[in-house]
Enzyme design. Sequence first.
Site, PDB file in Angstrom:
ATOM      1  N   ARG A 229       0.856  -1.188   0.000  1.00  5.30           N
ATOM      2  CA  ARG A 229       0.000   0.000   0.000  1.00  5.30           C
ATOM      3  C   ARG A 229       0.887   1.231   0.000  1.00  5.30           C
ATOM      4  O   ARG A 229       1.925   1.261   0.694  1.00  5.30           O
ATOM      5  CB  ARG A 229      -0.892   0.037   1.261  1.00  5.30           C
ATOM      6  CG  ARG A 229      -2.040  -0.943   1.256  1.00  5.30           C
ATOM      7  CD  ARG A 229      -3.122  -0.583   0.232  1.00  5.30           C
ATOM      8  NE  ARG A 229      -4.269  -1.485   0.301  1.00  5.30           N
ATOM      9  CZ  ARG A 229      -4.440  -2.569  -0.451  1.00  5.30           C
ATOM     10  NH1 ARG A 229      -3.526  -2.903  -1.341  1.00  5.30           N
ATOM     11  NH2 ARG A 229      -5.534  -3.306  -0.334  1.00  5.30           N
ATOM     12  N   HIS A 277      -1.257  -0.195  -9.839  1.00  5.16           N
ATOM     13  CA  HIS A 277      -1.873  -1.180  -8.934  1.00  5.16           C
ATOM     14  C   HIS A 277      -2.355  -2.406  -9.714  1.00  5.16           C
ATOM     15  O   HIS A 277      -3.512  -2.832  -9.601  1.00  5.16           O
ATOM     16  CB  HIS A 277      -3.040  -0.515  -8.166  1.00  5.16           C
ATOM     17  CG  HIS A 277      -3.340  -1.184  -6.846  1.00  5.16           C
ATOM     18  ND1 HIS A 277      -3.592  -0.482  -5.698  1.00  5.16           N
ATOM     19  CD2 HIS A 277      -3.429  -2.505  -6.511  1.00  5.16           C
ATOM     20  CE1 HIS A 277      -3.843  -1.326  -4.704  1.00  5.16           C
ATOM     21  NE2 HIS A 277      -3.736  -2.561  -5.181  1.00  5.16           N
TER      22      HIS A 277
END
Length: 316
Positions: A229, A277
């Site tokens: 993250r 991502h």
Amino acid sequence: MSFVIASQLEPALNEAIARHPSRPKVIVAPVDDPWTIATEADALIVRPTPAWRQAPRDHVPDGWPGRLRWVFTSSAGVDFYPKWLLDAPVVSCARGTASEEIADYVIAAIYARAKDMAAAAAHGPADWRYTELGQVVGSTIGVIGLGAIGTAVARRATALGARVVAVRRSGTAKIGVIGVDVLPSVADVVGKADHIVIAVPATPQTRHLFDRDLLAGVKPGAHLINIARGSVVDQDALLGALDAGQLSFATLDVTDPEPLPAGHPLYSHPKVLLTPHISASYTLARGKLLDKILTDITRVAYGQQPVDVVDRLRGY
Ligand SMILES: NC(=O)c1ccc[n+]([C@@H]2O[C@H](COP(=O)([O-])OP(=O)(O)OC[C@H]3O[C@@H](n4cnc5c(N)ncnc54)[C@H](OP(=O)(O)O)[C@@H]3O)[C@@H](O)[C@H]2O)c1
């Protein structure tokens, strides 16, 4: 009375879930406020849609968790959701459904640095010159977080002849991968590793874990890879460490926020490779997610816990 599952997944997956031998009734959760279905369903399958970003954060909405016995998040991390999601009796996650593929991405990033074949490519006789390539064998790979993804990375790295040093929250107990040295602290790991792989969840403890102080202690010239993250890394500190040469390169699949605003220096920095991502994407991903959901429905139907229950206090 059939078990009612409210789902935010696409129709094909919902139809496949409805074909589970226990014949659950699958209903579609409302797009704008999926949590309101809690009064009508026994289980809720969520995905990180914009509605969850706009969900109340400062109070628990009326009727939550209602009739729900189980919430399944179709991602491994639960940080995207408001904290009260974890008030449901059981919350389980998609941990492991993409860990092998993410580990492949990590290994690809490591080889791309060590063996930069594109930079050495010959496009004509003038390019026919000796270029020294780096090595993966004999290098040290530092794994921050030894869960599903970190373990998959460690297994590959040891097989490739690299040394693996790692750290986890719960201490230095050995894991099931031979040849991994589990060290006491994150600082110990980053001080030794040529490639540092971030694989920890986003929790209050890991927010900006990679700050100026930690980055000052990395092995000079190390390569940082973040597939976890964006919030785990202080991005200003990262840019500073790259500019100072403390880090030689960063491969980032995640940022904070996502996407970064136009013109953000991480888009164009010569020592950064940014992907949107996508490290968890692969052709058969939906099938693996469906398999996990169907297994969990069977377990819940037999009165068992689903696998990979999220610990409310740890936040992962
Ligand atoms: N890029 C993507 O598309 C993508 C896809 C999937 C997941 N992710 C992210 O990657 C994260 C990890 O996934 P996973 O499936 O490997 O999770 P996991 O199986 O839950 O493993 C998490 C690991 O992090 C360790 N950890 C937690 N807090 C820590 C801390 N403060 N210091 C050191 N270690 C800590 C845990 O330690 P213990 O072993 O002691 O519990 C565990 O080993 C997820 O939470 C998610 O945010 C990203």
